[in-house]
Scaffold this motif. Structure first.
Motif, PDB file in Angstrom:
ATOM      1  N   MET A   1      48.859   2.822  78.115  1.00 56.27           N
ATOM      2  CA  MET A   1      50.135   3.347  77.664  1.00 56.27           C
ATOM      3  C   MET A   1      50.139   4.867  77.863  1.00 56.27           C
ATOM      4  N   HIS A   2      51.270   5.395  78.169  1.00 47.12           N
ATOM      5  CA  HIS A   2      51.431   6.830  78.384  1.00 47.12           C
ATOM      6  C   HIS A   2      51.051   7.592  77.107  1.00 47.12           C
ATOM      7  N   PRO A   3      50.291   8.692  77.231  1.00 51.37           N
ATOM      8  CA  PRO A   3      49.826   9.388  76.026  1.00 51.37           C
ATOM      9  C   PRO A   3      50.944   9.902  75.119  1.00 51.37           C
ATOM     10  N   TRP A   4      52.074  10.297  75.686  1.00 50.13           N
ATOM     11  CA  TRP A   4      53.171  10.787  74.845  1.00 50.13           C
ATOM     12  C   TRP A   4      53.827   9.640  74.077  1.00 50.13           C
ATOM     13  N   LEU A   5      53.846   8.443  74.659  1.00 51.58           N
ATOM     14  CA  LEU A   5      54.355   7.280  73.926  1.00 51.58           C
ATOM     15  C   LEU A   5      53.385   6.898  72.810  1.00 51.58           C
ATOM     16  N   LEU A   6      52.089   6.992  73.092  1.00 52.24           N
ATOM     17  CA  LEU A   6      51.086   6.750  72.046  1.00 52.24           C
ATOM     18  C   LEU A   6      51.225   7.766  70.916  1.00 52.24           C
ATOM     19  N   LEU A   7      51.499   9.004  71.264  1.00 52.67           N
ATOM     20  CA  LEU A   7      51.687  10.026  70.242  1.00 52.67           C
ATOM     21  C   LEU A   7      52.925   9.716  69.399  1.00 52.67           C
ATOM     22  N   ALA A   8      53.986   9.267  70.038  1.00 51.05           N
ATOM     23  CA  ALA A   8      55.190   8.877  69.285  1.00 51.05           C
ATOM     24  C   ALA A   8      54.878   7.718  68.342  1.00 51.05           C
ATOM     25  N   LEU A   9      54.094   6.758  68.810  1.00 50.54           N
ATOM     26  CA  LEU A   9      53.687   5.633  67.962  1.00 50.54           C
ATOM     27  C   LEU A   9      52.827   6.120  66.798  1.00 50.54           C
ATOM     28  N   ALA A  10      51.946   7.064  67.061  1.00 49.62           N
ATOM     29  CA  ALA A  10      51.109   7.629  65.998  1.00 49.62           C
ATOM     30  C   ALA A  10      51.981   8.309  64.943  1.00 49.62           C
ATOM     31  N   ILE A  11      52.991   9.019  65.370  1.00 49.30           N
ATOM     32  CA  ILE A  11      53.884   9.713  64.440  1.00 49.30           C
ATOM     33  C   ILE A  11      54.671   8.707  63.605  1.00 49.30           C
ATOM     34  N   VAL A  12      55.232   7.712  64.246  1.00 53.40           N
ATOM     35  CA  VAL A  12      56.044   6.721  63.538  1.00 53.40           C
ATOM     36  C   VAL A  12      55.190   5.943  62.533  1.00 53.40           C
ATOM     37  N   THR A  13      53.990   5.525  62.922  1.00 53.63           N
ATOM     38  CA  THR A  13      53.149   4.770  61.992  1.00 53.63           C
ATOM     39  C   THR A  13      52.663   5.640  60.840  1.00 53.63           C
ATOM     40  N   GLU A  14      52.458   6.928  61.090  1.00 49.46           N
ATOM     41  CA  GLU A  14      52.079   7.835  60.004  1.00 49.46           C
ATOM     42  C   GLU A  14      53.235   8.011  59.029  1.00 49.46           C
ATOM     43  N   VAL A  15      54.444   8.106  59.528  1.00 47.67           N
ATOM     44  CA  VAL A  15      55.618   8.242  58.664  1.00 47.67           C
ATOM     45  C   VAL A  15      55.818   6.959  57.836  1.00 47.67           C
ATOM     46  N   ILE A  16      55.629   5.817  58.464  1.00 42.04           N
ATOM     47  CA  ILE A  16      55.725   4.541  57.733  1.00 42.04           C
ATOM     48  C   ILE A  16      54.663   4.495  56.630  1.00 42.04           C
ATOM     49  N   ALA A  17      53.439   4.884  56.956  1.00 43.74           N
ATOM     50  CA  ALA A  17      52.353   4.864  55.970  1.00 43.74           C
ATOM     51  C   ALA A  17      52.628   5.826  54.825  1.00 43.74           C
ATOM     52  N   THR A  18      53.125   7.007  55.133  1.00 48.41           N
ATOM     53  CA  THR A  18      53.416   7.988  54.091  1.00 48.41           C
ATOM     54  C   THR A  18      54.556   7.514  53.203  1.00 48.41           C
ATOM     55  N   THR A  19      55.557   6.893  53.784  1.00 46.79           N
ATOM     56  CA  THR A  19      56.659   6.329  53.008  1.00 46.79           C
ATOM     57  C   THR A  19      56.142   5.234  52.077  1.00 46.79           C
ATOM     58  N   ALA A  20      55.274   4.380  52.603  1.00 45.38           N
ATOM     59  CA  ALA A  20      54.695   3.307  51.787  1.00 45.38           C
ATOM     60  C   ALA A  20      53.775   3.863  50.707  1.00 45.38           C
ATOM     61  N   LEU A  21      53.161   5.022  50.974  1.00 44.68           N
ATOM     62  CA  LEU A  21      52.289   5.641  49.973  1.00 44.68           C
ATOM     63  C   LEU A  21      53.065   5.945  48.692  1.00 44.68           C
ATOM     64  N   ILE A  58      47.509  20.783  70.674  1.00 46.98           N
ATOM     65  CA  ILE A  58      48.870  20.355  70.999  1.00 46.98           C
ATOM     66  C   ILE A  58      49.178  19.032  70.313  1.00 46.98           C
ATOM     67  N   THR A  59      48.238  18.099  70.401  1.00 48.96           N
ATOM     68  CA  THR A  59      48.423  16.791  69.775  1.00 48.96           C
ATOM     69  C   THR A  59      48.702  16.943  68.289  1.00 48.96           C
ATOM     70  N   TYR A  60      47.884  17.725  67.614  1.00 49.69           N
ATOM     71  CA  TYR A  60      48.029  17.870  66.172  1.00 49.69           C
ATOM     72  C   TYR A  60      49.309  18.624  65.809  1.00 49.69           C
ATOM     73  N   ALA A  61      49.667  19.619  66.599  1.00 48.91           N
ATOM     74  CA  ALA A  61      50.898  20.365  66.334  1.00 48.91           C
ATOM     75  C   ALA A  61      52.115  19.449  66.417  1.00 48.91           C
ATOM     76  N   VAL A  62      52.167  18.627  67.447  1.00 48.15           N
ATOM     77  CA  VAL A  62      53.299  17.716  67.622  1.00 48.15           C
ATOM     78  C   VAL A  62      53.282  16.642  66.539  1.00 48.15           C
ATOM     79  N   TRP A  63      52.103  16.052  66.304  1.00 48.38           N
ATOM     80  CA  TRP A  63      51.968  14.968  65.325  1.00 48.38           C
ATOM     81  C   TRP A  63      52.367  15.444  63.922  1.00 48.38           C
ATOM     82  N   SER A  64      51.806  16.544  63.509  1.00 44.90           N
ATOM     83  CA  SER A  64      52.091  17.012  62.152  1.00 44.90           C
ATOM     84  C   SER A  64      53.503  17.579  62.031  1.00 44.90           C
ATOM     85  N   GLY A  65      53.941  18.347  63.020  1.00 44.27           N
ATOM     86  CA  GLY A  65      55.269  18.951  62.964  1.00 44.27           C
ATOM     87  C   GLY A  65      56.384  17.924  62.930  1.00 44.27           C
ATOM     88  N   LEU A  66      56.348  16.997  63.864  1.00 50.24           N
ATOM     89  CA  LEU A  66      57.396  15.978  63.889  1.00 50.24           C
ATOM     90  C   LEU A  66      57.255  15.020  62.716  1.00 50.24           C
TER      91      LEU A  66
END
Length: 110
Positions: A1-21, A58-66
């Motif tokens: 899978m394209h790394p930017w799509l994986l990063l988007a998936l990482a962001i979405v799953t983190e947001v879901i997890a934080t919401t569930a928290l 870059i990964t962490y900046a995008v992941w945490s910022g978004l």
């Protein structure tokens, strides 16, 4: 899978997890707690794959910022949490920083 799509998936799953928290009530409710564990595990697994292709800063900046911006929007919609003008300005600056990193930085791994 394209790394930017994986990063988007990482962001979405983190947001879901934080919401569930929040919904887990201190990890005392089983279903939301399970969503927290699966969401964070998925997010970090995706991040580990992204780091093969995109520099860690870059990964962490995008992941945490978004992630910050998305979780704030989700909290507004689901929990009615408001943000003031200074908070909106701060998030606009976060988005601007992510855009600058991705459009003009040579370290973004494009």
């Amino acid at each position: 899978m394209h790394p930017w799509l994986l990063l988007a998936l990482a962001i979405v799953t983190e947001v879901i997890a934080t919401t569930a928290l929040k919904a887990s009530d201190g990890l005392t409710r089983l279903l939301p707690s399970a969503v927290v564990l699966v969401g964070y595990a998925t997010s970090f697994y995706c991040l580990s794959l992204v780091l093969r292709h995109i520099p860690v800063g870059i990964t962490y900046a995008v992941w945490s910022g978004l992630g910050i911006v998305l979780i704030t929007l989700v909290a507004y919609v689901l929990y009615g949490q408001r943000i003031d003008g200074a908070g909106l300005l701060g998030m606009a600056l976060i988005i601007a920083g992510v855009v600058v990193l991705n459009l003009w930085s040579r370290t973004s791994g494009h």
